[in-house]
Design a protein around this motif. Structure first.
Motif, PDB file in Angstrom:
ATOM      1  N   ASP A  31       0.856  -1.193   0.000  1.00 51.68           N
ATOM      2  CA  ASP A  31       0.000   0.000   0.000  1.00 51.68           C
ATOM      3  C   ASP A  31       0.888   1.239   0.000  1.00 51.68           C
ATOM      4  O   ASP A  31       1.861   1.304   0.764  1.00 51.68           O
ATOM      5  CB  ASP A  31      -0.914  -0.039   1.250  1.00 51.68           C
ATOM      6  CG  ASP A  31      -2.043   0.975   1.162  1.00 51.68           C
ATOM      7  OD1 ASP A  31      -1.755   2.175   0.997  1.00 51.68           O
ATOM      8  OD2 ASP A  31      -3.213   0.574   1.273  1.00 51.68           O
ATOM      9  N   ILE A  32       0.566   2.210  -0.884  1.00 53.21           N
ATOM     10  CA  ILE A  32       1.430   3.406  -0.952  1.00 53.21           C
ATOM     11  C   ILE A  32       1.231   4.342   0.248  1.00 53.21           C
ATOM     12  O   ILE A  32       2.025   5.253   0.442  1.00 53.21           O
ATOM     13  CB  ILE A  32       1.254   4.280  -2.234  1.00 53.21           C
ATOM     14  CG1 ILE A  32      -0.192   4.427  -2.642  1.00 53.21           C
ATOM     15  CG2 ILE A  32       2.161   3.844  -3.336  1.00 53.21           C
ATOM     16  CD1 ILE A  32      -0.400   5.557  -3.644  1.00 53.21           C
ATOM     17  N   ARG A  33       0.146   4.130   0.999  1.00 55.76           N
ATOM     18  CA  ARG A  33      -0.053   4.939   2.217  1.00 55.76           C
ATOM     19  C   ARG A  33      -0.251   3.989   3.391  1.00 55.76           C
ATOM     20  O   ARG A  33      -1.373   3.868   3.932  1.00 55.76           O
ATOM     21  CB  ARG A  33      -1.244   5.891   2.041  1.00 55.76           C
ATOM     22  CG  ARG A  33      -1.007   6.919   0.933  1.00 55.76           C
ATOM     23  CD  ARG A  33      -2.127   7.942   0.846  1.00 55.76           C
ATOM     24  NE  ARG A  33      -2.216   8.733   2.055  1.00 55.76           N
ATOM     25  CZ  ARG A  33      -3.350   8.944   2.733  1.00 55.76           C
ATOM     26  NH1 ARG A  33      -4.477   8.417   2.319  1.00 55.76           N
ATOM     27  NH2 ARG A  33      -3.346   9.679   3.819  1.00 55.76           N
ATOM     28  N   GLY A  94     -15.905   2.876   4.092  1.00 51.23           N
ATOM     29  CA  GLY A  94     -14.588   3.483   3.911  1.00 51.23           C
ATOM     30  C   GLY A  94     -13.885   3.061   2.638  1.00 51.23           C
ATOM     31  O   GLY A  94     -12.694   3.356   2.466  1.00 51.23           O
ATOM     32  N   GLU A  96     -12.426   3.281  -0.859  1.00 53.47           N
ATOM     33  CA  GLU A  96     -12.021   4.398  -1.722  1.00 53.47           C
ATOM     34  C   GLU A  96     -11.682   3.929  -3.131  1.00 53.47           C
ATOM     35  O   GLU A  96     -11.861   4.674  -4.088  1.00 53.47           O
ATOM     36  CB  GLU A  96     -10.811   5.122  -1.105  1.00 53.47           C
ATOM     37  CG  GLU A  96     -11.174   5.869   0.168  1.00 53.47           C
ATOM     38  CD  GLU A  96      -9.982   6.516   0.838  1.00 53.47           C
ATOM     39  OE1 GLU A  96      -8.838   6.245   0.429  1.00 53.47           O
ATOM     40  OE2 GLU A  96     -10.223   7.281   1.796  1.00 53.47           O
ATOM     41  N   VAL A  97     -11.138   2.728  -3.242  1.00 55.76           N
ATOM     42  CA  VAL A  97     -10.803   2.176  -4.566  1.00 55.76           C
ATOM     43  C   VAL A  97     -11.798   1.057  -4.854  1.00 55.76           C
ATOM     44  O   VAL A  97     -11.875   0.076  -4.102  1.00 55.76           O
ATOM     45  CB  VAL A  97      -9.355   1.648  -4.611  1.00 55.76           C
ATOM     46  CG1 VAL A  97      -9.062   1.030  -5.970  1.00 55.76           C
ATOM     47  CG2 VAL A  97      -8.357   2.767  -4.303  1.00 55.76           C
ATOM     48  N   HIS A 101     -10.342  -5.285  -2.404  1.00 55.30           N
ATOM     49  CA  HIS A 101      -8.968  -5.513  -1.922  1.00 55.30           C
ATOM     50  C   HIS A 101      -8.999  -5.841  -0.443  1.00 55.30           C
ATOM     51  O   HIS A 101      -9.754  -5.257   0.329  1.00 55.30           O
ATOM     52  CB  HIS A 101      -8.075  -4.309  -2.193  1.00 55.30           C
ATOM     53  CG  HIS A 101      -8.654  -2.999  -1.766  1.00 55.30           C
ATOM     54  ND1 HIS A 101      -9.621  -2.334  -2.503  1.00 55.30           N
ATOM     55  CD2 HIS A 101      -8.432  -2.240  -0.676  1.00 55.30           C
ATOM     56  CE1 HIS A 101      -9.945  -1.222  -1.884  1.00 55.30           C
ATOM     57  NE2 HIS A 101      -9.253  -1.133  -0.762  1.00 55.30           N
ATOM     58  N   HIS A 103      -6.901  -5.696   2.903  1.00 57.66           N
ATOM     59  CA  HIS A 103      -5.740  -5.092   3.568  1.00 57.66           C
ATOM     60  C   HIS A 103      -5.150  -6.123   4.525  1.00 57.66           C
ATOM     61  O   HIS A 103      -5.878  -6.729   5.328  1.00 57.66           O
ATOM     62  CB  HIS A 103      -6.167  -3.885   4.415  1.00 57.66           C
ATOM     63  CG  HIS A 103      -6.704  -2.725   3.646  1.00 57.66           C
ATOM     64  ND1 HIS A 103      -5.958  -1.600   3.355  1.00 57.66           N
ATOM     65  CD2 HIS A 103      -7.935  -2.484   3.113  1.00 57.66           C
ATOM     66  CE1 HIS A 103      -6.700  -0.724   2.691  1.00 57.66           C
ATOM     67  NE2 HIS A 103      -7.904  -1.243   2.537  1.00 57.66           N
TER      68      HIS A 103
HETATM   69  P1  AMP Z   1      -9.835   1.465   0.788  1.00 55.72           P
HETATM   70  O1  AMP Z   1     -10.099   2.694   1.612  1.00 55.72           O
HETATM   71  O2  AMP Z   1     -10.076   0.182   1.552  1.00 55.72           O
HETATM   72  O3  AMP Z   1     -10.529   1.502  -0.551  1.00 55.72           O
HETATM   73  O4  AMP Z   1      -8.269   1.455   0.553  1.00 55.72           O
HETATM   74  C1  AMP Z   1      -7.642   1.845  -0.633  1.00 55.72           C
HETATM   75  C2  AMP Z   1      -6.174   1.698  -0.376  1.00 55.72           C
HETATM   76  O5  AMP Z   1      -5.491   1.729  -1.606  1.00 55.72           O
HETATM   77  C3  AMP Z   1      -5.594   2.808   0.500  1.00 55.72           C
HETATM   78  O6  AMP Z   1      -4.982   2.231   1.645  1.00 55.72           O
HETATM   79  C4  AMP Z   1      -4.584   3.489  -0.428  1.00 55.72           C
HETATM   80  O7  AMP Z   1      -3.448   3.938   0.253  1.00 55.72           O
HETATM   81  C5  AMP Z   1      -4.270   2.377  -1.404  1.00 55.72           C
HETATM   82  N1  AMP Z   1      -3.801   2.822  -2.704  1.00 55.72           N
HETATM   83  C6  AMP Z   1      -4.390   3.732  -3.522  1.00 55.72           C
HETATM   84  N2  AMP Z   1      -3.673   3.864  -4.669  1.00 55.72           N
HETATM   85  C7  AMP Z   1      -2.634   3.013  -4.563  1.00 55.72           C
HETATM   86  C8  AMP Z   1      -1.527   2.682  -5.413  1.00 55.72           C
HETATM   87  N3  AMP Z   1      -1.355   3.276  -6.599  1.00 55.72           N
HETATM   88  N4  AMP Z   1      -0.631   1.755  -4.993  1.00 55.72           N
HETATM   89  C9  AMP Z   1      -0.787   1.158  -3.784  1.00 55.72           C
HETATM   90  N5  AMP Z   1      -1.800   1.426  -2.935  1.00 55.72           N
HETATM   91  C10 AMP Z   1      -2.705   2.340  -3.316  1.00 55.72           C
END
Ligand code: AMP
Length: 144
Positions: A31-33, A94, A96-97, A101, A103
């Motif tokens: 994860d980038i963050r 929560g 966002e993508v 996925h 975690h």
């Molecule tokens: P969620 O809130 O569960 O949808 O988490 C989305 C996660 O994707 C967050 O922890 C972001 O930091 C991570 N994320 C978004 N873009 C990228 C990326 N390009 N590479 C790796 N992690 C990412």
């Protein structure tokens, strides 16, 4: 909604990622963050925006790969002594993508990660009532 997300670009090799594991169905990358050092995301290669769209067999595979990553994290230089799995399904949860996925979050004492919640202590009758409602929904889903 367009199923194409940044994760689709990562799968296609069109966006950078730090890969941890890959097979024909699943990809895991950093994860980038990260919420703690070593935070990994496990994704299906076939796009699914939500749990409802995810092939249950693939859901099982995400969990299996998550288990392997958890074992790897414990043996790696991450050096964690605990792991949390977290999956956000839907905006309210929560997410966002919008590509499912899992975690995999390594834990060490005092790392600051936590879930905020206000647990309650409902009477058994309330628990039984909702259990019945959920059982009913499961039966209806199984009949579809
Ligand atoms: P969620 O809130 O569960 O949808 O988490 C989305 C996660 O994707 C967050 O922890 C972001 O930091 C991570 N994320 C978004 N873009 C990228 C990326 N390009 N590479 C790796 N992690 C990412």
């Amino acid at each position: 909604m367009n199923p194409y997300t940044i994760f689709s670009e990562i799968i296609a090799g069109q966006a950078p990622s730090s890969k941890v594991y890959e097979d024909e169905d699943v990809l895991a990358f950093m994860d980038i963050r990260p919420v703690t050092p070593g935070h990994v995301l496990v994704i299906p290669k076939a796009p699914a925006r939500s749990l409802a769209e995810l092939d249950p067999v693939m859901g099982g595979k995400l969990f299996q790969v998550g288990q392997r990553i958890a074992a790897g994290l414990r043996e790696s230089e991450v050096g964690c002594d605990g792991v949390n799995f977290f999956l956000a399904d839907g905006v309210t949860a929560g997410q966002e993508v919008f590509h499912v996925h899992l975690h995999v979050i390594p834990r060490t004492p005092g790392d600051g990660f936590g879930l905020r919640a206000r647990p309650t202590t409902p009477p058994r009758a309330d628990l039984d009532y909702l259990a019945g409602s959920i059982r009913g929904a499961l039966s209806r889903i199984a009949e579809r």
